[in-house]
Design an enzyme around this catalytic site. Structure first.
Site: not given
Ligand code: ADP
Length: 191
Positions: A13, A88, A127, A133, A144
């Protein structure tokens, strides 16, 4: 254009969001990036989000919703925006609906990247090594994926019923996925 990009963790994404934002001249708003930036700076918001992120859980809706509401009031979102990682949960969908209604706006399209679950886990592990990370241990990666399936996948049906869904094959080279998204969004903008 007012867009959402969705897909399981590791679907690519963020990479595609940057491209879409540049092409359409709109800001890409990544809730994950905002949380990570706050965490790095040690802000109260970052401290609040930290435990959830490190466990692979979602940050509580109340926290995330008010963060996004404030972000969407900023001037750069006037021509539109691309939300990456929000909404989400179903509660976040309702909240976004109310933000848009307050502003007299509507969504143009929800891009969903479809990918193979096993390939995703491999990408995320790669990654984790590259970026270091803290939320990318194997256990957290699995958690996740679970949380996505339970809480976020149901949103796809909601947006399908609203006829806003653009499902795009997220497998293959980054450039291939980019051009599929481009084609889909060009169709939306011409409709
Ligand atoms: P991913 O690598 O899963 O795409 P993101 O970088 O988008 O993850 O988000 C990292 C973390 O930030 C999520 O695992 C969550 O803990 C938190 N987070 C991000 N966006 C949201 C959201 N819309 N609602 C709740 N928690 C969120």
């Amino acid at each position: 254009m007012r867009l959402i990009i969705m897909g399981p963790p590791g679907a690519g994404k963020g990479t595609q969001a940057t491209f879409i934002a540049t092409t359409w001249g709109i800001p890409a708003i990544s809730t994950g990036d905002i949380f990570r930036a706050n965490l790095a700076q040690g802000t109260p918001l970052g401290l609040e989000a930290r435990g959830y992120m490190e466990a692979g859980e979602y940050v509580p809706d109340s926290v995330t919703n008010s963060m996004v509401r404030n972000r969407l009031l900023e001037a750069d979102t006037t021509p539109g925006f691309l939300l990456d990682g929000y909404p989400r949960t179903l509660a976040q969908v309702a909240e976004l609906d109310s933000m848009l209604a307050d502003a007299g706006q509507h969504l143009d399209c929800v891009v969903v990247l479809t990918v193979d679950a096993e390939e995703i886990v491999q990408r995320l592990l790669a990654r984790a090594v590259k970026e270091g990370r803290a939320d990318d241990t194997e256990e957290v990666i699995r958690r996740r994926q679970e949380v996505y399936a339970e809480q976020t996948e149901p949103l796809i049906e909601v947006y399908r019923e609203r006829r806003l869904l653009c499902e795009v094959d997220g497998m293959g080279e980054v450039d291939e996925v980019t051009s599929r998204i481009s084609d889909a969004l060009t169709q939306v903008s011409e409709a």
